[in-house]
Design a protein around this motif. Sequence first.
Motif, PDB file in Angstrom:
ATOM      1  N   ARG A 100     -21.291  -2.103  41.180  1.00  0.00           N
ATOM      2  CA  ARG A 100     -20.441  -2.739  40.266  1.00  0.00           C
ATOM      3  C   ARG A 100     -21.150  -3.906  39.702  1.00  0.00           C
ATOM      4  O   ARG A 100     -21.354  -4.734  38.640  1.00  0.00           O
ATOM      5  CB  ARG A 100     -19.453  -2.983  40.872  1.00  0.00           C
ATOM      6  N   LEU A 101     -21.544  -5.095  40.746  1.00  0.00           N
ATOM      7  CA  LEU A 101     -22.356  -6.141  40.479  1.00  0.00           C
ATOM      8  C   LEU A 101     -23.490  -6.549  40.095  1.00  0.00           C
ATOM      9  O   LEU A 101     -24.099  -7.434  39.564  1.00  0.00           O
ATOM     10  CB  LEU A 101     -22.112  -7.367  41.388  1.00  0.00           C
ATOM     11  N   SER A 102     -24.143  -5.016  39.825  1.00  0.00           N
ATOM     12  CA  SER A 102     -25.874  -5.145  39.626  1.00  0.00           C
ATOM     13  C   SER A 102     -26.398  -5.369  38.661  1.00  0.00           C
ATOM     14  O   SER A 102     -26.909  -6.504  37.862  1.00  0.00           O
ATOM     15  CB  SER A 102     -26.458  -4.284  40.118  1.00  0.00           C
ATOM     16  N   ALA A 103     -25.184  -5.815  37.315  1.00  0.00           N
ATOM     17  CA  ALA A 103     -25.019  -5.430  35.877  1.00  0.00           C
ATOM     18  C   ALA A 103     -25.304  -7.393  35.694  1.00  0.00           C
ATOM     19  O   ALA A 103     -25.860  -7.695  34.467  1.00  0.00           O
ATOM     20  CB  ALA A 103     -24.286  -4.966  35.262  1.00  0.00           C
ATOM     21  N   VAL A 104     -24.939  -7.707  36.609  1.00  0.00           N
ATOM     22  CA  VAL A 104     -24.329  -9.851  36.231  1.00  0.00           C
ATOM     23  C   VAL A 104     -25.508 -10.462  36.518  1.00  0.00           C
ATOM     24  O   VAL A 104     -26.189  -9.830  37.949  1.00  0.00           O
ATOM     25  CB  VAL A 104     -23.398  -9.740  37.158  1.00  0.00           C
ATOM     26  N   ALA A 105     -26.074 -11.083  36.232  1.00  0.00           N
ATOM     27  CA  ALA A 105     -27.383 -11.926  36.262  1.00  0.00           C
ATOM     28  C   ALA A 105     -27.088 -13.309  37.510  1.00  0.00           C
ATOM     29  O   ALA A 105     -26.392 -13.951  36.864  1.00  0.00           O
ATOM     30  CB  ALA A 105     -27.956 -11.945  34.738  1.00  0.00           C
TER      31      ALA A 105
ATOM     32  N   GLY B 117     -27.057  -7.227  48.428  1.00  0.00           N
ATOM     33  CA  GLY B 117     -28.324  -7.991  47.604  1.00  0.00           C
ATOM     34  C   GLY B 117     -29.363  -6.867  47.442  1.00  0.00           C
ATOM     35  O   GLY B 117     -30.355  -7.306  46.401  1.00  0.00           O
ATOM     36  N   ARG B 118     -28.724  -5.710  48.257  1.00  0.00           N
ATOM     37  CA  ARG B 118     -30.073  -4.313  47.801  1.00  0.00           C
ATOM     38  C   ARG B 118     -29.961  -4.000  46.197  1.00  0.00           C
ATOM     39  O   ARG B 118     -31.229  -4.082  45.522  1.00  0.00           O
ATOM     40  CB  ARG B 118     -29.266  -4.007  48.476  1.00  0.00           C
ATOM     41  N   HIS B 119     -28.569  -4.754  45.790  1.00  0.00           N
ATOM     42  CA  HIS B 119     -27.833  -4.459  44.148  1.00  0.00           C
ATOM     43  C   HIS B 119     -28.331  -5.752  42.794  1.00  0.00           C
ATOM     44  O   HIS B 119     -28.700  -5.597  42.090  1.00  0.00           O
ATOM     45  CB  HIS B 119     -26.852  -3.501  44.250  1.00  0.00           C
ATOM     46  N   VAL B 120     -28.211  -6.872  43.290  1.00  0.00           N
ATOM     47  CA  VAL B 120     -27.992  -8.059  42.665  1.00  0.00           C
ATOM     48  C   VAL B 120     -29.549  -8.773  42.972  1.00  0.00           C
ATOM     49  O   VAL B 120     -29.733  -9.117  44.715  1.00  0.00           O
ATOM     50  CB  VAL B 120     -27.015  -9.039  43.199  1.00  0.00           C
ATOM     51  N   PRO B 121     -30.493  -9.164  42.229  1.00  0.00           N
ATOM     52  CA  PRO B 121     -32.073  -9.201  42.316  1.00  0.00           C
ATOM     53  C   PRO B 121     -31.242 -11.018  42.254  1.00  0.00           C
ATOM     54  O   PRO B 121     -31.956 -11.573  41.128  1.00  0.00           O
ATOM     55  CB  PRO B 121     -32.727  -8.982  41.191  1.00  0.00           C
TER      56      PRO B 121
END
Length: 183
Positions: free
Chosen positions: A34-39, A59-63
């Motif tokens: 769900r948070l992957s689209a947030v920079a 962290g696997r989804h959030v770079p």
Amino acid sequence: MTITELYLVRHGQAGDDGDLSALGREQADRAGRRLSAVAFDAIHHSATPRAAQTAEIIGRHVPAPGHVCDHMLDRTPYPSDRSGYPQGRHSWLDEVPVEERDPDAERLRAAVDHLGATGASDRRELLITHNFVIGWFVRHVMDAPEWRWMSLYQDNCALTVLRWAGGRPPAMISFNVALAGTS
């Protein structure tokens, strides 16, 4: 005017051993998706296994770069003067383990001052932490009496978003939003 946005997420559900339970790992994975689209500029997390594991899965989804942050440790504000606290909560405070006590919320105040500061550029940071830490941040932003952190409950892997904009009072954007089917 620069803006600082803090996305606070409580760790996933823990098992008896302090590690994430199967549900907690699932909650963290769903929250990460769900948070992957947030920079995000950074991910700060507590060193406890349940928070560190939640951060690793999200962290696997959030770079964004992640690190253990002392400001995110599991702390309980522990007042030296309880006169402003409801009488019915005094005995509960007596039972807080010594190692979790934050006398007069000194360290939590420092966390808010440090992480909520605005600087030369906008920041958006993800904080993976514990219920009382989130409660303290929310209490601060809402300018509520100090004891109000005790009445705020954050579900596992739910999201609270707080914003500081230079020259304005801080604002709560959202509180305890389910990201992961928290239960």
